[in-house]
Design a protein around this motif. Structure first.
Motif, PDB file in Angstrom:
ATOM      1  N   PHE A  39       0.850  -1.192   0.000  1.00 34.04           N
ATOM      2  CA  PHE A  39       0.000   0.000   0.000  1.00 34.04           C
ATOM      3  C   PHE A  39       0.886   1.242   0.000  1.00 34.04           C
ATOM      4  O   PHE A  39       2.101   1.139   0.241  1.00 34.04           O
ATOM      5  CB  PHE A  39      -0.931   0.009   1.216  1.00 34.04           C
ATOM      6  CG  PHE A  39      -1.973  -1.085   1.160  1.00 34.04           C
ATOM      7  CD1 PHE A  39      -3.082  -0.961   0.328  1.00 34.04           C
ATOM      8  CD2 PHE A  39      -1.819  -2.235   1.909  1.00 34.04           C
ATOM      9  CE1 PHE A  39      -4.023  -1.980   0.249  1.00 34.04           C
ATOM     10  CE2 PHE A  39      -2.760  -3.260   1.833  1.00 34.04           C
ATOM     11  CZ  PHE A  39      -3.863  -3.131   1.006  1.00 34.04           C
ATOM     12  N   GLY A  76       0.353   5.172   5.230  1.00 37.81           N
ATOM     13  CA  GLY A  76      -0.826   4.468   5.746  1.00 37.81           C
ATOM     14  C   GLY A  76      -0.446   3.487   6.845  1.00 37.81           C
ATOM     15  O   GLY A  76       0.726   3.392   7.241  1.00 37.81           O
ATOM     16  N   PRO A  77      -1.421   2.722   7.347  1.00 40.10           N
ATOM     17  CA  PRO A  77      -1.157   1.833   8.478  1.00 40.10           C
ATOM     18  C   PRO A  77      -0.211   0.670   8.189  1.00 40.10           C
ATOM     19  O   PRO A  77       0.630   0.336   9.024  1.00 40.10           O
ATOM     20  CB  PRO A  77      -2.541   1.324   8.869  1.00 40.10           C
ATOM     21  CG  PRO A  77      -3.427   1.625   7.727  1.00 40.10           C
ATOM     22  CD  PRO A  77      -2.838   2.785   6.994  1.00 40.10           C
ATOM     23  N   THR A  78      -0.312   0.061   7.014  1.00 36.11           N
ATOM     24  CA  THR A  78       0.582  -1.055   6.711  1.00 36.11           C
ATOM     25  C   THR A  78       2.014  -0.534   6.606  1.00 36.11           C
ATOM     26  O   THR A  78       2.963  -1.142   7.122  1.00 36.11           O
ATOM     27  CB  THR A  78       0.158  -1.746   5.393  1.00 36.11           C
ATOM     28  OG1 THR A  78      -1.251  -1.965   5.424  1.00 36.11           O
ATOM     29  CG2 THR A  78       0.865  -3.077   5.217  1.00 36.11           C
ATOM     30  N   HIS A 104      -1.292  -7.574   5.037  1.00 33.78           N
ATOM     31  CA  HIS A 104      -2.358  -7.721   6.023  1.00 33.78           C
ATOM     32  C   HIS A 104      -3.428  -8.694   5.553  1.00 33.78           C
ATOM     33  O   HIS A 104      -3.188  -9.558   4.707  1.00 33.78           O
ATOM     34  CB  HIS A 104      -2.870  -6.365   6.485  1.00 33.78           C
ATOM     35  CG  HIS A 104      -3.676  -5.581   5.471  1.00 33.78           C
ATOM     36  ND1 HIS A 104      -4.086  -6.076   4.267  1.00 33.78           N
ATOM     37  CD2 HIS A 104      -4.163  -4.325   5.539  1.00 33.78           C
ATOM     38  CE1 HIS A 104      -4.787  -5.171   3.637  1.00 33.78           C
ATOM     39  NE2 HIS A 104      -4.851  -4.090   4.382  1.00 33.78           N
ATOM     40  N   ALA A 119      -9.015   1.423   0.279  1.00 33.94           N
ATOM     41  CA  ALA A 119      -7.708   1.186  -0.332  1.00 33.94           C
ATOM     42  C   ALA A 119      -7.794   0.126  -1.435  1.00 33.94           C
ATOM     43  O   ALA A 119      -6.839  -0.595  -1.691  1.00 33.94           O
ATOM     44  CB  ALA A 119      -6.700   0.791   0.737  1.00 33.94           C
ATOM     45  N   SER A 161      -8.895  -4.766   0.222  1.00 32.33           N
ATOM     46  CA  SER A 161      -8.183  -4.122   1.325  1.00 32.33           C
ATOM     47  C   SER A 161      -9.012  -4.217   2.601  1.00 32.33           C
ATOM     48  O   SER A 161     -10.203  -4.559   2.569  1.00 32.33           O
ATOM     49  CB  SER A 161      -7.913  -2.651   0.992  1.00 32.33           C
ATOM     50  OG  SER A 161      -9.141  -1.957   0.896  1.00 32.33           O
ATOM     51  N   ALA A 162      -8.391  -3.888   3.708  1.00 31.88           N
ATOM     52  CA  ALA A 162      -9.080  -3.937   4.997  1.00 31.88           C
ATOM     53  C   ALA A 162     -10.225  -2.923   5.030  1.00 31.88           C
ATOM     54  O   ALA A 162     -11.328  -3.214   5.507  1.00 31.88           O
ATOM     55  CB  ALA A 162      -8.079  -3.641   6.104  1.00 31.88           C
ATOM     56  N   SER A 163      -9.951  -1.724   4.504  1.00 32.73           N
ATOM     57  CA  SER A 163     -10.985  -0.678   4.502  1.00 32.73           C
ATOM     58  C   SER A 163     -12.143  -1.075   3.594  1.00 32.73           C
ATOM     59  O   SER A 163     -13.295  -0.725   3.854  1.00 32.73           O
ATOM     60  CB  SER A 163     -10.373   0.648   4.057  1.00 32.73           C
ATOM     61  OG  SER A 163      -9.534   0.454   2.949  1.00 32.73           O
ATOM     62  N   GLY A 182      -3.960   3.344  -0.930  1.00 25.10           N
ATOM     63  CA  GLY A 182      -3.693   3.067   0.479  1.00 25.10           C
ATOM     64  C   GLY A 182      -4.472   4.079   1.281  1.00 25.10           C
ATOM     65  O   GLY A 182      -4.925   5.105   0.739  1.00 25.10           O
ATOM     66  N   THR A 183      -4.649   3.832   2.570  1.00 28.33           N
ATOM     67  CA  THR A 183      -5.440   4.780   3.348  1.00 28.33           C
ATOM     68  C   THR A 183      -4.598   5.957   3.838  1.00 28.33           C
ATOM     69  O   THR A 183      -5.139   6.867   4.467  1.00 28.33           O
ATOM     70  CB  THR A 183      -6.173   4.074   4.507  1.00 28.33           C
ATOM     71  OG1 THR A 183      -5.268   3.203   5.159  1.00 28.33           O
ATOM     72  CG2 THR A 183      -7.360   3.287   3.990  1.00 28.33           C
ATOM     73  N   GLY A 184      -3.299   5.964   3.537  1.00 27.73           N
ATOM     74  CA  GLY A 184      -2.470   7.158   3.785  1.00 27.73           C
ATOM     75  C   GLY A 184      -3.020   8.307   2.939  1.00 27.73           C
ATOM     76  O   GLY A 184      -3.505   9.320   3.467  1.00 27.73           O
ATOM     77  N   ASP A 193     -10.636   2.614   9.016  1.00 33.59           N
ATOM     78  CA  ASP A 193      -9.186   2.417   8.885  1.00 33.59           C
ATOM     79  C   ASP A 193      -8.579   1.944  10.199  1.00 33.59           C
ATOM     80  O   ASP A 193      -9.133   2.191  11.280  1.00 33.59           O
ATOM     81  CB  ASP A 193      -8.519   3.722   8.436  1.00 33.59           C
ATOM     82  CG  ASP A 193      -7.132   3.485   7.843  1.00 33.59           C
ATOM     83  OD1 ASP A 193      -6.790   2.333   7.536  1.00 33.59           O
ATOM     84  OD2 ASP A 193      -6.389   4.473   7.688  1.00 33.59           O
ATOM     85  N   GLN A 194      -7.429   1.279  10.088  1.00 33.20           N
ATOM     86  CA  GLN A 194      -6.773   0.738  11.273  1.00 33.20           C
ATOM     87  C   GLN A 194      -6.445   1.853  12.277  1.00 33.20           C
ATOM     88  O   GLN A 194      -6.073   2.961  11.884  1.00 33.20           O
ATOM     89  CB  GLN A 194      -5.459   0.034  10.882  1.00 33.20           C
ATOM     90  CG  GLN A 194      -5.649  -1.326  10.257  1.00 33.20           C
ATOM     91  CD  GLN A 194      -5.411  -1.273   8.768  1.00 33.20           C
ATOM     92  OE1 GLN A 194      -6.062  -0.513   8.059  1.00 33.20           O
ATOM     93  NE2 GLN A 194      -4.480  -2.056   8.280  1.00 33.20           N
TER      94      GLN A 194
HETATM   95  N1  ASP Z   1      -5.493   0.472   5.693  1.00 25.49           N
HETATM   96  C1  ASP Z   1      -5.399   0.114   4.315  1.00 25.49           C
HETATM   97  C2  ASP Z   1      -6.472  -0.868   4.001  1.00 25.49           C
HETATM   98  O1  ASP Z   1      -7.550  -0.441   3.994  1.00 25.49           O
HETATM   99  C3  ASP Z   1      -4.124  -0.255   3.756  1.00 25.49           C
HETATM  100  C4  ASP Z   1      -3.027   0.704   4.005  1.00 25.49           C
HETATM  101  O2  ASP Z   1      -2.966   1.788   3.420  1.00 25.49           O
HETATM  102  O3  ASP Z   1      -2.188   0.318   4.775  1.00 25.49           O
HETATM  103  O4  ASP Z   1      -6.262  -2.008   3.703  1.00 25.49           O
END
Ligand code: ASP
Length: 324
Positions: A34, A38-40, A90, A154, A158-160, A182-184, A200-201
């Protein structure tokens, strides 16, 4: 025959010798599937710092973003299995196979599993100007704005995406999804008001919530969080979505057939990194639980991913979403 045995013995010897010197001067790359920021990416950069010490080499991060993380996964599945390329990925490792008709890799057969790193809940957040100050008001707002709601994610798998999909199904309101790498970058647009809501994480949202840059409504795990910025948020289950429970995990992988002595060395370094005081402190402050059970071992990590594939596959297929 004797010659063959001698050749095999020599190869094993040189592998043993090179594993002793591993990683040496050559930098190790951890691919993050990603965008940066972002979180990853954050987990990977913190882990790189913590694992660098016990490994004794250089560790660099390469962001290979797109297609819900699957471009980065593919890159590592097809990379040289020489011990210098790893993947920090993830839950998309388990959700993408149910979404993409054409996968370029096989989750269970194209990777070596090194160990699970952490587990992180998600937060349901919104742009700072959204006219709702708690979960009940958010639901009213969503209901009143049907057809006009933009949900950032994302990308498929993706997780989101997973969290947003389950949320829309649970409240029976469809939203327009806006995919990012990515969620960044998605967070930047949420703060700027270009999109309305996102899941988001906590590793990416805790700081923004504490600074009042986004509104926060709920936590996706079954337990409340204890960190200051998150402790007043209800779980979605408490807020009325019975049984809602999404927890995101991150794990470390290498291309299939990476030499076993290298994998052993990296797994040992990973275990030390997960106990590194700075890493632990940082992860805990961001609402992440560091894995402290058998899943830090390759076999149990793989078994866990198998169970996640079995868990999420039918849920996603039932939602009828596919991408080529
Ligand atoms: N949090 C993101 C997701 O939705 C991925 C990221 O940007 O880390 O999967």
């Amino acid at each position: 025959m004797k010659l063959l045995i001698a050749a095999v013995a020599l190869a094993a010897l040189s592998l043993g010798a090179s594993a002793q010197n591993y990683p040496g001067d050559k930098p190790i790359t951890i691919v993050v599937p990603f965008a940066a920021g972002g979180p990853t990416d954050k987990v990977a950069r913190d882990l790189a710092e913590a694992i660098r010490k016990p490994l004794g080499g250089q560790v660099i991060i390469e962001n290979v973003a797109g297609a819900g993380g699957t471009l980065g996964h593919t890159k590592v599945a097809k990379a040289n299995a020489d011990g210098y390329t790893f993947l920090l990925a993830h839950i998309a490792m388990a959700t993408a196979p149910a979404l993409y008709r054409k996968m370029q890799y096989d989750t269970l057969n194209d990777f070596e599993y090194l160990g699970l790193v952490n587990e992180v809940p998600m937060t349901l957040i919104a742009r700072p100007t959204l006219q709702a100050s708690n979960y009940a008001e958010l639901i009213k707002w969503l209901d009143a704005n049907k057809g006009k709601i933009n949900l950032a994610n994302a990308g498929l798998g993706s997780a989101s995406h997973l969290c947003g999909l389950l949320f829309q199904q649970s409240i029976k309101i469809d939203m327009t999804t806006v995919p990012y790498k990515g969620t960044g970058p998605a967070m930047t647009d949420l703060i700027g008001g270009q999109v309305d809501i996102m899941c988001d994480q906590t590793t990416n949202t805790t700081g923004q919530i504490a600074a009042g840059k986004v509104k926060a409504y709920a936590i996706t795990s079954s337990k409340r969080q204890t960190t200051d910025a998150l402790k007043n948020l209800p779980t979605l289950n408490e807020a009325g979505l019975k049984g809602f429970n999404v927890t995101i995990w991150h794990g470390l992988y290498a291309p299939k057939n990476t030499p076993k002595p290298v994998l052993d060395k990296v797994n040992a370094a990973l275990k030390l990194a997960l106990k590194d005081a700075d890493f632990v402190k940082r992860q805990e402050a961001l609402g992440a639980d560091i894995v402290d059970d058998a899943r830090v071992n390759p076999a149990e990590h793989k078994k866990f991913v198998e169970s996640e594939l079995a868990k999420w596959g039918p849920v996603i297929k039932a939602a009828g979403q596919y991408a080529d």
